[in-house]
Design a protein around this motif. Structure first.
Motif, mmCIF file in Angstrom:
data_model
loop_
_atom_site.group_PDB
_atom_site.id
_atom_site.type_symbol
_atom_site.label_atom_id
_atom_site.label_comp_id
_atom_site.label_asym_id
_atom_site.label_seq_id
_atom_site.Cartn_x
_atom_site.Cartn_y
_atom_site.Cartn_z
ATOM 1 N N ARG A 180 0.783 -1.236 0.000
ATOM 2 C CA ARG A 180 0.000 0.000 0.000
ATOM 3 C C ARG A 180 0.815 1.286 0.000
ATOM 4 N N PHE A 181 2.031 1.250 0.478
ATOM 5 C CA PHE A 181 2.747 2.499 0.699
ATOM 6 C C PHE A 181 3.662 2.849 -0.477
ATOM 7 N N VAL A 182 4.122 4.127 -0.526
ATOM 8 C CA VAL A 182 4.814 4.582 -1.725
ATOM 9 C C VAL A 182 6.218 5.131 -1.473
ATOM 10 N N GLY A 183 6.516 5.650 -0.290
ATOM 11 C CA GLY A 183 7.813 6.273 -0.053
ATOM 12 C C GLY A 183 8.650 5.463 0.916
ATOM 13 N N TYR A 184 9.138 6.111 1.986
ATOM 14 C CA TYR A 184 9.859 5.400 3.038
ATOM 15 C C TYR A 184 9.067 4.192 3.523
ATOM 16 N N ALA A 185 7.772 4.375 3.674
ATOM 17 C CA ALA A 185 6.940 3.299 4.207
ATOM 18 C C ALA A 185 6.911 2.092 3.268
ATOM 19 N N PHE A 186 7.040 2.325 1.962
ATOM 20 C CA PHE A 186 7.115 1.197 1.023
ATOM 21 C C PHE A 186 8.338 0.344 1.324
ATOM 22 N N GLN A 187 9.479 0.993 1.521
ATOM 23 C CA GLN A 187 10.702 0.239 1.798
ATOM 24 C C GLN A 187 10.572 -0.556 3.095
ATOM 25 N N ILE A 188 9.957 0.053 4.092
ATOM 26 C CA ILE A 188 9.754 -0.648 5.366
ATOM 27 C C ILE A 188 8.787 -1.817 5.182
ATOM 28 N N GLU A 189 7.699 -1.568 4.465
ATOM 29 C CA GLU A 189 6.674 -2.602 4.273
ATOM 30 C C GLU A 189 7.234 -3.827 3.565
ATOM 31 N N MET A 190 8.069 -3.619 2.545
ATOM 32 C CA MET A 190 8.632 -4.757 1.820
ATOM 33 C C MET A 190 9.556 -5.585 2.714
ATOM 34 N N LYS A 191 10.347 -4.922 3.542
ATOM 35 C CA LYS A 191 11.232 -5.660 4.453
ATOM 36 C C LYS A 191 10.426 -6.391 5.522
ATOM 37 N N PHE A 192 9.464 -5.689 6.089
ATOM 38 C CA PHE A 192 8.644 -6.288 7.140
ATOM 39 C C PHE A 192 7.885 -7.505 6.610
ATOM 40 N N THR A 193 7.308 -7.373 5.430
ATOM 41 C CA THR A 193 6.558 -8.485 4.838
ATOM 42 C C THR A 193 7.472 -9.665 4.540
ATOM 43 N N SER A 194 8.642 -9.396 3.971
ATOM 44 C CA SER A 194 9.600 -10.474 3.675
ATOM 45 C C SER A 194 9.980 -11.225 4.943
ATOM 46 N N TRP A 195 10.232 -10.472 6.005
ATOM 47 C CA TRP A 195 10.609 -11.079 7.288
ATOM 48 C C TRP A 195 9.463 -11.892 7.876
ATOM 49 N N LYS A 196 8.238 -11.334 7.855
ATOM 50 C CA LYS A 196 7.085 -12.041 8.419
ATOM 51 C C LYS A 196 6.770 -13.319 7.638
ATOM 52 N N LEU A 197 7.100 -13.339 6.353
ATOM 53 C CA LEU A 197 6.859 -14.530 5.537
ATOM 54 C C LEU A 197 7.945 -15.590 5.722
ATOM 55 N N GLY A 198 8.967 -15.266 6.489
ATOM 56 C CA GLY A 198 9.991 -16.253 6.810
ATOM 57 C C GLY A 198 11.181 -16.292 5.875
ATOM 58 N N PHE A 199 11.313 -15.309 5.006
ATOM 59 C CA PHE A 199 12.462 -15.287 4.112
ATOM 60 C C PHE A 199 13.721 -14.878 4.883
ATOM 61 N N LYS A 200 14.866 -15.348 4.408
ATOM 62 C CA LYS A 200 16.145 -15.099 5.072
ATOM 63 C C LYS A 200 16.700 -13.757 4.607
ATOM 64 N N VAL A 201 16.891 -12.855 5.562
ATOM 65 C CA VAL A 201 17.292 -11.472 5.254
ATOM 66 C C VAL A 201 18.653 -11.179 5.869
ATOM 67 N N ILE A 202 19.509 -10.484 5.129
ATOM 68 C CA ILE A 202 20.812 -10.081 5.637
ATOM 69 C C ILE A 202 21.069 -8.622 5.281
ATOM 70 N N GLU A 203 21.738 -7.912 6.171
ATOM 71 C CA GLU A 203 22.192 -6.551 5.878
ATOM 72 C C GLU A 203 23.672 -6.582 5.502
ATOM 73 N N VAL A 204 24.001 -5.882 4.429
ATOM 74 C CA VAL A 204 25.366 -5.814 3.915
ATOM 75 C C VAL A 204 25.838 -4.365 4.041
ATOM 76 N N PRO A 205 26.965 -4.112 4.689
ATOM 77 C CA PRO A 205 27.398 -2.723 4.875
ATOM 78 C C PRO A 205 27.773 -2.040 3.565
ATOM 79 N N ILE A 206 27.256 -0.836 3.385
ATOM 80 C CA ILE A 206 27.606 0.005 2.237
ATOM 81 C C ILE A 206 27.895 1.413 2.741
ATOM 82 N N ILE A 207 28.485 2.225 1.887
ATOM 83 C CA ILE A 207 28.635 3.653 2.166
ATOM 84 C C ILE A 207 27.647 4.405 1.282
ATOM 85 N N PHE A 208 26.772 5.151 1.909
ATOM 86 C CA PHE A 208 25.745 5.928 1.214
ATOM 87 C C PHE A 208 26.259 7.355 1.039
#
Length: 248
Positions: A180-208
């Motif tokens: 449903r969401f379009v900005g920052y909330a879209f990015q959060i929603e996709m991560k939250f949904t992936s995690w709740k569905l049981g997919f394996k998630v990893i954070e990789v360090p980058i320089i922004f």
């Protein structure tokens, strides 16, 4: 295995960056393809992409939409296109070089053997790796992720990150039409949904690194959506458990 890899970049008025970005992605090892989704940029971004398709006819793709329809809907359009074409790994990335194209390889490598389903290019996994942002914006972004973790329990330090690599199984498993969401909330929603569905998630360090060309699309409305959206996501997860999409 030679996986098919697609980088999705939404654009609106990115003529200062798009040509350089196209060549940066095209020059990477591994045969990355690029899909630009342009929201009718009045500055001619779409025309610049078309000018490069002669040189990269099988690797550079363009979807043009009429009007500024939002980041989230652009990515959903790109995800559906990628699944129809059966790409193995699908990437999200900004057009303005705040994400280093070379880091696409880093994200891919941690997912390539299927140890992980979603890799997130994280600004905060090894401290605060942000260049050229004013301190106020750094604090807002960092504490937004703290807020997300507090409300939802999402075990990710950079919840609003927009630099990601998905295995196709993740995007197939998510009911994309219900995002449903379009900005920052879209990015959060996709991560939250992936995690709740049981997919394996990893954070990789980058320089922004903040953009040096063009204009930021950030607005107070996008931030407000994230604040309220996180609460709504948490409430939804309590009353309607997440289930893998079986219709794809």
């Amino acid at each position: 295995m030679d996986h098919r890899k697609l980088v999705i970049i939404p654009t609106f008025n990115e003529k200062e960056n798009i040509l350089e970005m196209i060549h940066a992605v095209m020059n990477l090892e591994g045969g990355f393809e690029l899909l630009v989704i342009d929201d009718g940029s009045p500055d001619g971004t779409g025309k610049l992409v078309k000018s490069q398709q002669v040189a990269f006819p099988d690797r550079l793709h363009l979807i043009e939409r009429k009007g500024k329809l939002g980041l989230g809907t652009a990515y959903i359009t790109g995800f559906k296109w990628a699944l129809e074409k059966d790409y193995d790994f699908i990437f999200e990335m900004d057009a303005d070089f705040s994400h280093n194209p070379n880091d696409l390889i880093k994200l891919y490598n941690v997912c390539a053997d299927r140890s992980f389903d979603l890799a997130i290019g994280s600004r905060y996994i090894t401290g605060v790796n942000v260049v050229n942002w004013p301190m106020g914006r750094v604090l807002m972004s960092y504490f937004a992720s703290v807020y997300v973790k507090f409300i939802t329990g999402l075990p990710i330090k950079d919840a609003t990150a927009g630099f990601k690599c998905y295995h196709k199984s993740v995007l197939k498993g998510i009911k994309l039409d219900e995002v449903r969401f379009v900005g920052y909330a879209f990015q959060i929603e996709m991560k939250f949904t992936s995690w709740k569905l049981g997919f394996k998630v990893i954070e990789v360090p980058i320089i922004f690194t903040d953009r040096t060309k063009g204009t930021s699309k950030m607005s107070s409305g996008i931030f407000k959506e994230a604040v309220l959206g996180v609460i709504l996501m948490k409430i939804k997860s309590i009353f309607r458990p997440y289930k893998i999409n079986q219709s794809v």
